[in-house]
Design an enzyme around this catalytic site. Sequence first.
Site, mmCIF file in Angstrom:
data_model
loop_
_atom_site.group_PDB
_atom_site.id
_atom_site.type_symbol
_atom_site.label_atom_id
_atom_site.label_comp_id
_atom_site.label_asym_id
_atom_site.label_seq_id
_atom_site.Cartn_x
_atom_site.Cartn_y
_atom_site.Cartn_z
ATOM 1 N N HIS A 9 -4.356 41.305 -53.208
ATOM 2 C CA HIS A 9 -4.155 41.456 -51.625
ATOM 3 C C HIS A 9 -5.328 41.916 -50.993
ATOM 4 O O HIS A 9 -5.369 41.765 -49.653
ATOM 5 C CB HIS A 9 -3.110 42.661 -51.700
ATOM 6 C CG HIS A 9 -3.299 43.888 -52.085
ATOM 7 N ND1 HIS A 9 -2.962 44.085 -53.688
ATOM 8 C CD2 HIS A 9 -3.846 45.031 -51.813
ATOM 9 C CE1 HIS A 9 -3.417 45.281 -53.951
ATOM 10 N NE2 HIS A 9 -3.978 45.663 -52.873
ATOM 11 N N CYS A 65 -11.092 41.566 -55.911
ATOM 12 C CA CYS A 65 -10.279 42.592 -55.819
ATOM 13 C C CYS A 65 -10.704 43.746 -54.742
ATOM 14 O O CYS A 65 -11.960 43.309 -54.551
ATOM 15 C CB CYS A 65 -9.429 43.031 -57.067
ATOM 16 S SG CYS A 65 -10.349 44.265 -57.837
ATOM 17 N N GLY A 68 -13.412 45.085 -57.274
ATOM 18 C CA GLY A 68 -13.985 44.048 -58.443
ATOM 19 C C GLY A 68 -14.072 44.572 -59.355
ATOM 20 O O GLY A 68 -14.082 43.863 -60.523
ATOM 21 N N HIS A 98 -29.726 36.191 -67.257
ATOM 22 C CA HIS A 98 -29.552 37.005 -68.263
ATOM 23 C C HIS A 98 -28.418 37.161 -69.232
ATOM 24 O O HIS A 98 -28.510 37.402 -70.341
ATOM 25 C CB HIS A 98 -30.158 38.449 -67.952
ATOM 26 C CG HIS A 98 -31.312 38.490 -67.337
ATOM 27 N ND1 HIS A 98 -31.911 39.645 -67.322
ATOM 28 C CD2 HIS A 98 -32.272 37.418 -67.050
ATOM 29 C CE1 HIS A 98 -33.364 39.531 -66.486
ATOM 30 N NE2 HIS A 98 -33.564 37.963 -66.642
ATOM 31 N N ASN A 99 -27.304 37.230 -68.341
ATOM 32 C CA ASN A 99 -26.005 37.398 -69.052
ATOM 33 C C ASN A 99 -25.199 36.029 -69.315
ATOM 34 O O ASN A 99 -23.945 36.264 -69.818
ATOM 35 C CB ASN A 99 -24.955 38.325 -68.426
ATOM 36 C CG ASN A 99 -26.138 39.383 -68.255
ATOM 37 O OD1 ASN A 99 -26.135 40.049 -66.909
ATOM 38 N ND2 ASN A 99 -26.490 40.170 -69.097
ATOM 39 N N ARG A 109 -13.779 45.045 -50.533
ATOM 40 C CA ARG A 109 -13.873 46.197 -49.670
ATOM 41 C C ARG A 109 -15.471 46.768 -49.647
ATOM 42 O O ARG A 109 -15.430 47.642 -48.903
ATOM 43 C CB ARG A 109 -12.952 47.320 -50.330
ATOM 44 C CG ARG A 109 -11.623 46.915 -50.217
ATOM 45 C CD ARG A 109 -10.449 48.142 -50.355
ATOM 46 N NE ARG A 109 -9.099 47.649 -49.991
ATOM 47 C CZ ARG A 109 -8.152 47.663 -50.893
ATOM 48 N NH1 ARG A 109 -8.381 48.294 -52.295
ATOM 49 N NH2 ARG A 109 -6.908 47.162 -50.798
ATOM 50 N N ARG A 132 -34.719 34.996 -74.986
ATOM 51 C CA ARG A 132 -34.182 36.181 -75.823
ATOM 52 C C ARG A 132 -32.932 36.583 -75.161
ATOM 53 O O ARG A 132 -32.174 37.799 -75.810
ATOM 54 C CB ARG A 132 -35.294 37.198 -75.510
ATOM 55 C CG ARG A 132 -35.255 37.744 -73.858
ATOM 56 C CD ARG A 132 -36.525 38.604 -73.542
ATOM 57 N NE ARG A 132 -36.338 39.206 -72.252
ATOM 58 C CZ ARG A 132 -36.636 38.643 -71.122
ATOM 59 N NH1 ARG A 132 -37.466 37.522 -71.157
ATOM 60 N NH2 ARG A 132 -36.553 39.320 -69.981
ATOM 61 N N ARG A 136 -28.692 38.454 -77.059
ATOM 62 C CA ARG A 136 -28.061 39.517 -76.490
ATOM 63 C C ARG A 136 -26.661 39.101 -76.148
ATOM 64 O O ARG A 136 -25.607 39.623 -76.290
ATOM 65 C CB ARG A 136 -28.651 39.931 -75.177
ATOM 66 C CG ARG A 136 -29.934 40.657 -75.575
ATOM 67 C CD ARG A 136 -30.878 40.995 -74.177
ATOM 68 N NE ARG A 136 -32.124 41.276 -74.920
ATOM 69 C CZ ARG A 136 -33.179 41.379 -74.182
ATOM 70 N NH1 ARG A 136 -33.306 40.960 -72.846
ATOM 71 N NH2 ARG A 136 -34.375 41.808 -74.526
#
Length: 142
Positions: A9, A65, A68, A98-99, A109, A132, A136
């Site tokens: 919402h 949301c 978040g 990186h991820n 908000r 690298r 990870r």
Amino acid sequence: MKIAIGNDHAGPEYKKAIVDMLKAKGYEVTNYGTDSSDSVDYPDFAHPVATDVAEGKVDFGIIICGSGNGIAMSANKHSKVRAALCWMKEIAALARQHNDANIISIPARYTSIPQALEMVETFLNTEFEGGRHQNRVNKIAC
């Protein structure tokens, strides 16, 4: 490119702006979000997006949301999902570089719609650097 989007919402206006931008750029969008500001439960919208990402039905996911956080926590319960909470385009870029994040989580908000659009565009146009970072990322899943 195929994108799944879901929101509670706090994010109907954000979702509409994002979907309009994505469709204008030729993306195929699957909408799992609510169009109402009536209170709903964010996991109900996170899980379908995360399932589509985990199963390879879409290339990326977008979840929205209030903070978040809750929606990202829900999405991250899925294997193969790396949902990143982003509040600026630089974080969105690093989440990809990186991820290897495959879902962006937007705190409605705490960001503006123009910021959200900029973050989504950055997220979708940034490549994972590998190297690298791959080692990870390989250690994230349990």
